[in-house]
Design an enzyme around this catalytic site. Structure first.
Site, PDB file in Angstrom:
ATOM      1  N   SER A   1     -21.324  -1.419  31.105  1.00 28.28           N
ATOM      2  CA  SER A   1     -21.364  -0.539  32.279  1.00 28.28           C
ATOM      3  C   SER A   1     -20.672   0.805  32.100  1.00 28.28           C
ATOM      4  CB  SER A   1     -20.769  -1.255  33.489  1.00 28.28           C
ATOM      5  OG  SER A   1     -19.393  -1.529  33.288  1.00 28.28           O
TER       6      SER A   1
ATOM      7  N   LYS B   1     -22.385   4.575  37.165  1.00 26.01           N
ATOM      8  CA  LYS B   1     -22.182   5.037  38.538  1.00 26.01           C
ATOM      9  C   LYS B   1     -22.953   6.320  38.865  1.00 26.01           C
ATOM     10  CE  LYS B   1     -19.059   2.124  40.320  1.00 26.01           C
ATOM     11  NZ  LYS B   1     -19.215   1.417  41.605  1.00 26.01           N
TER      12      LYS B   1
END
Length: 332
Positions: A315, A63
């Protein structure tokens, strides 16, 4: 007279050139995360697997890429007014850290049940947190109301062109480091990582198939992909908290996924937990459940790729000690 050639539709609103531009902006700021392999994993899955480890990214998740790409592009006036977003954790941490790096005030609308490790890190980076009950309030509406009242710029966690372009740099780096991938497996919540990585992949290696991976309990993206109509699953009870978004983004990620992604698959809660355990015990990696979806798809054979070269975007690695203990102690 024909239609104007400068009209942009959502499906071509973000291009490979935008991913390349984001990579230049992130150069020297974001970590260039490692690509890891395992002979044991290859033997178990009958494939060559390449793990792009975004759990080693700043804030412990991909992110940071999108948050920095988006916030760094704001005007000076917008930066002075501050940024507000809504997130269960990883995007919140990323926005908070970028705000600290760039001197921008950040406000985060966060559910009361967000993982403690993500709440603590977000506060530690200096963000103001506004908590809400996900059963009673809509986070997007709450953020937009606060933005109207106080002049903040709203930065969505995934349905935003600069955010998803930044996320796509993860696949760009992977394909620069590893050639001739047959498949790329990307976890999917709101679709920012998946859409960005799909655009990057088709720009660099058009023959590589991009497959989005979701939990079975949060399969709104898979249903949307198969029907061409946007589906929603509200507050799904999956352990993969980063995928509890109700739906793909209607403005950007959904149309981009329809255009660039080749398939969507789902994995069970048991498969997700087994992937977290495997990463910890066999690969020596701390991976959060949302980050383990691609690995789960290979270990459970939800995606069959015998003899192929498979990239997997891992991720993130932000997992509460309590959740990790529960998973590690649970029988496989």
């Amino acid at each position: 007279m024909g239609a104007s050639t400068d009209v942009t539709t959502p499906a071509d609103s973000v291009t490979f050139a935008n991913i390349e531009d984001a990579a230049l902006r992130l150069d020297g700021i974001a970590n260039r995360t490692p690509v890891m392999t395992s002979r044991t994993l290859d033997a178990l899955t009958s494939a060559q697997v390449f793990l792009k480890c975004e759990n080693f990214q700043r804030v412990g998740a991909f992110k940071f890429r999108g948050a920095y790409n988006a916030i760094s592009r704001l005007s000076d006036a917008e930066k002075r007014r501050g940024v507000i977003t809504y997130s269960s954790g990883n995007h919140a941490q990323a926005v908070a850290l970028v705000g600290r790096l760039l001197g921008v005030r950040t406000v985060i609308v966060m559910p009361e049940n967000a993982p403690a490790i993500k709440r603590a890190a977000t506060e530690g980076y200096g963000a103001q947190i506004v908590y809400y009950n996900p059963d009673e309030s809509d986070r997007k509406s709450l953020a937009e109301t606060l933005a109207d009242e106080q002049g903040f710029t709203v930065l969505p966690p995934y349905d935003h062109p600069h955010v998803l372009a930044g996320q796509g740099t993860a696949a760009l780096e992977l394909l620069q480091d590893v050639s001739n991938l047959d498949l790329l497996l990307v976890c999917c919540g709101g679709g920012g990582l998946l859409s960005g990585c799909a655009i990057a992949t088709k720009g660099m290696s058009p023959a590589t198939q991009v497959i989005g991976i979701e939990p079975e309990l949060a399969d709104d993206g898979a249903r949307s992909f198969r029907t061409g109509q946007l589906h929603a699953v509200y507050n799904p009870p999956t352990i993969a908290d980063g995928t509890r978004t109700p739906s793909l983004g209607p403005d950007y990620t959904f149309p981009l996924i329809l255009r660039y992604v080749d398939d969507m698959r789902t994995v069970s809660e048991a498969a997700i937990k087994e992937a977290v355990r495997f990463a910890f015990y066999r690969l020596k990696l701390v991976v959060e459940p949302s980050g383990a979806l691609g690995l789960a798809a290979r270990l459970s054979r939800a995606v069959v790729a015998n003899g192929q070269r498979v990239g997997v975007i891992v991720s993130g690695g932000n997992i509460d000690a309590e959740v990790m203990t529960l998973i590690l102690n649970e029988a496989g």
